[in-house]
Design an enzyme around this catalytic site. Structure first.
Site, PDB file in Angstrom:
ATOM      1  CB  ALA A 193      36.335  34.225  32.267  1.00 53.87           C
TER       2      ALA A 193
ATOM      3  CE1 TYR B 160      33.601  37.685  47.066  1.00 54.11           C
ATOM      4  CE2 TYR B 160      35.279  39.230  46.324  1.00 54.11           C
ATOM      5  CZ  TYR B 160      34.352  38.833  47.267  1.00 54.11           C
ATOM      6  OH  TYR B 160      34.197  39.564  48.406  1.00 54.11           O
ATOM      7  CB  ILE B 161      33.124  39.995  40.378  1.00 52.69           C
ATOM      8  CG1 ILE B 161      34.296  40.574  41.177  1.00 52.69           C
ATOM      9  CG2 ILE B 161      32.206  41.123  39.908  1.00 52.69           C
ATOM     10  CD1 ILE B 161      35.263  41.422  40.356  1.00 52.69           C
ATOM     11  CB  ALA B 162      31.027  35.738  37.804  1.00 55.58           C
TER      12      ALA B 162
ATOM     13  CE  LYS C  83      41.492  42.430  34.216  1.00 54.57           C
ATOM     14  NZ  LYS C  83      40.467  41.428  33.791  1.00 54.57           N
TER      15      LYS C  83
ATOM     16  CG  PHE D 169      44.995  47.760  48.182  1.00 54.21           C
ATOM     17  CD1 PHE D 169      43.837  47.647  48.926  1.00 54.21           C
ATOM     18  CD2 PHE D 169      46.180  47.206  48.687  1.00 54.21           C
ATOM     19  CE1 PHE D 169      43.839  46.976  50.139  1.00 54.21           C
ATOM     20  CE2 PHE D 169      46.179  46.537  49.912  1.00 54.21           C
ATOM     21  CZ  PHE D 169      44.996  46.417  50.637  1.00 54.21           C
TER      22      PHE D 169
ATOM     23  CB  SER E   4      33.619  29.125  38.943  1.00 58.66           C
ATOM     24  OG  SER E   4      34.647  29.571  38.062  1.00 58.66           O
TER      25      SER E   4
END
Ligand code: NAP
Length: 338
Positions: free
Chosen positions: A80, A13-15, A157, A217, A11
């Protein structure tokens, strides 16, 4: 030959862009969602051949579903991970699912006999904790976890990537593991359920950012990040690799200037005023978003993506195009009123 890959977090964005590219390139895709109630909506958005996309329910916080999702897959792309727009009450709300979920996906991949595991890490695991000044980062760098002021997301992360690498070294057997480490991902949004990275552009466009802090960024396009994942899934000899996925570092005011120059009247609420550092520090006493920004004031993080270009032949769109495509899609979807 059946090319079968698990993409976790279907679900996301990148996926979404990754699944579309993989199906277009002949893969059958397994994907996970927390709740299968999301399947129909995601299928509608992706609009790929239904028979080439299979959904499985799996939560990063629980063991159920991971084995079934990975079964039969030679490759895994693990995307995910919680990426909230706000700051959680406790860092463990992000750290535990990011770390333990990566380990669950890794164990499932190994049990399924997968050969390649690409984890979507972040420059959050590389470039934080250095403070003011101009810094240059490569894949050899790690975020300094002992520095104060790191956000729970940055910690999640870094801890997740370290835990995954440690697990692979100890128990990964033949599994080839590598990471993609993107900076802030922008580009076209296709749903009102958009990634937190896009919130920066939304807030500039709708005028809720009243002045730009001295903060910035690296920017990278979602289509280029998806493409880099496909390259890392398919290129030879990826064991241990790490790839920064970032374009130019831009201060918030530069992003605002791109919006003003490219969108005309539709960018009338975009401010290009600066807010002084001292004011952000005062706001940080009571505002969690200002608190997250304050340690990064005056820090320029140049994240060098030449490794991905050299090894994987990766190429990127100009940052201006990604910024404007983000904005135009937010306007087209009615997320921001023109
Ligand atoms: P996104 O749209 O928010 O996607 C995150 C995905 O993770 C969603 O599918 C979400 O599922 C899933 N997820 C979150 N918590 C979960 C849990 N407990 N169990 C199962 N699934 C869970 O974000 P994105 O931008 O595509 O990010 C994808 C990956 O790229 C993440 O690992 C992120 O850290 C990394 N990344 C993103 C950026 C960026 O700027 N966007 C930059 C660097 C790295 P639900 O739909 O159910 O919430």
């Amino acid at each position: 030959m059946d090319k079968r890959v698990l993409v976790t977090g279907g679900s996301g964005y990148i996926a979404g862009f990754l699944i579309r590219q993989l199906v277009a390139e002949g893969w059958t895709v397994h994907t996970t969602v927390r709740d299968l109630a999301k399947e129909a909506g995601v299928r509608r958005l992706l609009a790929v051949d239904d028979s080439r996309l299979h959904f499985f329910a799996a939560d990063l916080n629980a063991d159920a579903g991971w084995a079934e999702a990975a079964a039969g897959c030679s490759h895994v792309a693990h995307l995910a991970s919680p990426l909230p727009a706000g700051v959680p009450k406790h860092p463990d709300e992000l750290i535990v699912p990011a770390r333990d979920g990566a380990l669950r996906a890794l164990r499932a991949a190994r049990a399924a006999g997968a050969r390649r595991f690409v984890m979507t890490s972040s420059v959050a695991a590389i470039a934080y904790g250095r403070g003011r000044g101009v810094h240059h980062f490569t894949e050899a760098d790690w975020t300094l976890l002992d520095k104060p002021g790191l956000t729970p997301y940055v910690r999640s992360k870094t801890i997740a990537e370290r835990a995954a690498r440690d697990w692979v070294a100890a128990e990964g057997a033949e599994l080839e593991f590598c990471t993609i480490n993107p900076s802030v991902v922008l580009g076209p949004v296709w749903s009102v359920d958009y990634s937190a990275s896009v919130v920066i552009v939304r807030k500039l466009l709708d005028g809720s950012v009243r002045a730009c802090p001295n903060f910035g960024f690296g920017i990278v396009d979602v289509r280029d990040v998806a493409d880099l994942h496909v390259r890392a899934l398919t290129a030879p000899h990826m064991a241990g690799e790490r790839f920064i996925a970032s374009g130019r570092f831009m201060r918030m005011r530069e992003v605002a200037e791109v919006l003003r120059a490219g969108l005309g009247a539709q960018a009338r609420r975009v401010t290009t005023r600066d807010v002084p550092d001292w004011l952000v520090r005062i706001a940080a006493r009571f505002n969690p978003v200002a608190r997250a920004v304050a340690p990064e004031l005056g820090s320029v993080r140049n994240q060098d993506a030449s490794h991905a270009r050299a090894v994987l032949g990766w190429a990127t769109r100009p940052e201006e195009q990604s910024i404007l495509d983000t904005a135009r899609s937010l306007l087209a979807l009615g997320i921001v009123q023109p």
